[in-house]
Enzyme design. Sequence first.
Site, PDB file in Angstrom:
ATOM      1  N   GLY A 204      29.016 132.560  71.222  1.00 27.34           N
ATOM      2  CA  GLY A 204      27.672 132.769  71.871  1.00 27.34           C
ATOM      3  C   GLY A 204      27.760 132.311  73.081  1.00 27.34           C
TER       4      GLY A 204
ATOM      5  N   GLY B  79      30.509 131.229  75.513  1.00 31.02           N
ATOM      6  CA  GLY B  79      31.639 132.146  75.722  1.00 31.02           C
ATOM      7  C   GLY B  79      32.321 132.855  74.846  1.00 31.02           C
TER       8      GLY B  79
ATOM      9  N   ASP C  66      29.498 143.196  68.869  1.00 33.89           N
ATOM     10  CA  ASP C  66      30.114 144.589  68.728  1.00 33.89           C
ATOM     11  C   ASP C  66      30.430 144.783  70.146  1.00 33.89           C
ATOM     12  OD1 ASP C  66      29.256 144.203  65.780  1.00 33.89           O
ATOM     13  OD2 ASP C  66      27.541 145.109  66.201  1.00 33.89           O
TER      14      ASP C  66
END
Length: 331
Positions: free
Chosen positions: A242, A245, A272
Amino acid sequence: MTATAGDSAVVTVTPNPSIDRTITLGGPLTRGAVHRVQSVSNEPGGKGVNVARALTLAGVEARALLPAAPDDPFLTVLAPTCVPFAAVPVAGTVRTNLAITETDGTTTKLNEPGAELDAASLTALTEAVLTHAAAAQWVVLSGSLPPGVPEGWYAEVVALLAGLRCKVAVDTSEGPLLALAAGFERAAPDLIKPNSEELASLAGADPELLEQAVHQGDPRPVVDAATALVNRGVGAVLATLGAAGAVLVDGTGAWLAAPPPITPRSTVGAGDSALAGYVRAAIAGAEEPRRLQMAVAYGSGAAALPGSALPSPAQIDLDAVRVISISPAPS
């Protein structure tokens, strides 16, 4: 466009595709309240489909393989993306997933289970994977499994692909991820892309503590957890964390990438997109730090976009992603 088994640099496999409906609110979501909706969008989804869409935007030859009837509404939604696809015919209807996005980028997801695949449909899907993988550089197995598909299916497919020249990446969670990990000693993928919760489930750790450690400047707990998987045969672990990093670990070392500052609008498709960025860089022959840099740039680019939009190359800022070596990885 539908599919014969043409050559594609990347084949993505999405056993549980979806129509992703994103509702954008003008304020915070309150349980039990009436909300005014700012916008609604419908996009073709499922993790592998998202990877194929992001790669197609970058000019990479990618084909999305998925189960869907010829007249399924999903294929109508997919067509405008110009993503080449191969649809294995099934009796059920592709699910619709709902994402509710707030003004600060917080996203609440309501995912349907998906149409059940019977034994014949699953066999046809497995055979299609092997057929399309024969000419591919990378095969990306992504997402949840629909009803009727055993949790060990990804592990089975990874073993079947082991004799081919393609690299294999897997991005899944919960039971299918645990079943995949149970088979690492038999056949392990070249890459897995867990988020903090998924990595924690494999390492028996607390996902919040993993992210907090990185935020506090100590990526070692994440590196240790990922290295344990590499030692069991996985080629590389791309752990997306998130706002903290991402960390990349393989047999040669470990790296941490810090994301650029953005205004988050939606997290749908960010993971994705990160996987697409990694694969795009890998196909171009980039070394590991550059692959991680591209992955984080793509993930951040997706998070800055509304709904389930995916970034084009013009919407990522590669130079804004800082990569730090934590090499060598512990043994």
